[in-house]
Design an enzyme around this catalytic site. Sequence first.
Site, PDB file in Angstrom:
ATOM      1  CG  ASP A 150     -11.654  -7.414   6.252  1.00 41.79           C
ATOM      2  OD1 ASP A 150     -11.680  -8.014   5.274  1.00 41.79           O
ATOM      3  OD2 ASP A 150     -10.836  -6.411   6.358  1.00 41.79           O
ATOM      4  CG  ASP A 181      -6.205  -9.025   2.777  1.00 46.96           C
ATOM      5  OD1 ASP A 181      -5.084  -9.428   2.258  1.00 46.96           O
ATOM      6  OD2 ASP A 181      -6.867  -9.401   2.125  1.00 46.96           O
ATOM      7  CG  ASP A 202      -8.359  -3.523   7.886  1.00 43.99           C
ATOM      8  OD1 ASP A 202      -9.251  -4.580   7.140  1.00 43.99           O
ATOM      9  OD2 ASP A 202      -7.577  -3.025   7.376  1.00 43.99           O
TER      10      ASP A 202
END
Length: 258
Positions: A24, A26, A205
Amino acid sequence: MLPSALEHVEEIAGRGDQLAIFLDYDGTLTAIVNDPKEALLSDSMRQTLQELVMRASVAVLSGRDLDDVRNRVAIEAIAYAGSHGFDIAGPRGLRRQEAMKFLPALDAAEKELREKLAGIAGAVIERKHFSIAAHYRKVNENDFPKLERAVSEVAARHRELRRMEGKKVYELLPYTDWDKGKAALWLLERLGLERLGARPIYIGDDRTDEDAFRALEQRGVGILVSEQPGSTVAHYALKNPAEVECFLQELIEMTKLE
């Protein structure tokens, strides 16, 4: 509590397996910041990724627009999936757009959402090619219910879209059987990695990354980036992007010994 991926690098990497690393952006490669435009890749993380692509297949799957995340990472050897996997591009002509027929609905929903949120200070509408994000990190807490209600009303009028909640953001996406997990599986097949028996490692996340953790649960490893991991199907955890960078560097050093 999930075990730390930093303490199980050898176990995660397998023994001589070819690795397929899915990341991922961000909250994983960069820290979460108030203004999404300020989430810039550090020089050291870019250097780590440049070394990693010499030793493993690497893909970045992000909620950001495809061009946005591709320009931020700016490494040609990496495959990129924007809009939570709906828009994919990569080396050697790799390309897939999954939800073109939903664009008119997204256009209409965007217009309605901008009108409804115009009076809420701090609300930011971000249109991506295949999704609409309503960021409320800068919104006063008293206005949270009003913003959530506006997003829900727009979603209710456009049944072909689904509402998703992330970290201080609501998103409207195409209501179809596609997500980051499906995108990761497609990349494994399309890049010939499944045929080679590559070991997938997915690091993310956010809630959307759980789809990928589930899709790869039986064939690879999911690593959640979180200070306090809650309910997840990931196998391991890393606390923050700094630990992600350390973990990737450990993988690089391990592959040098093989």
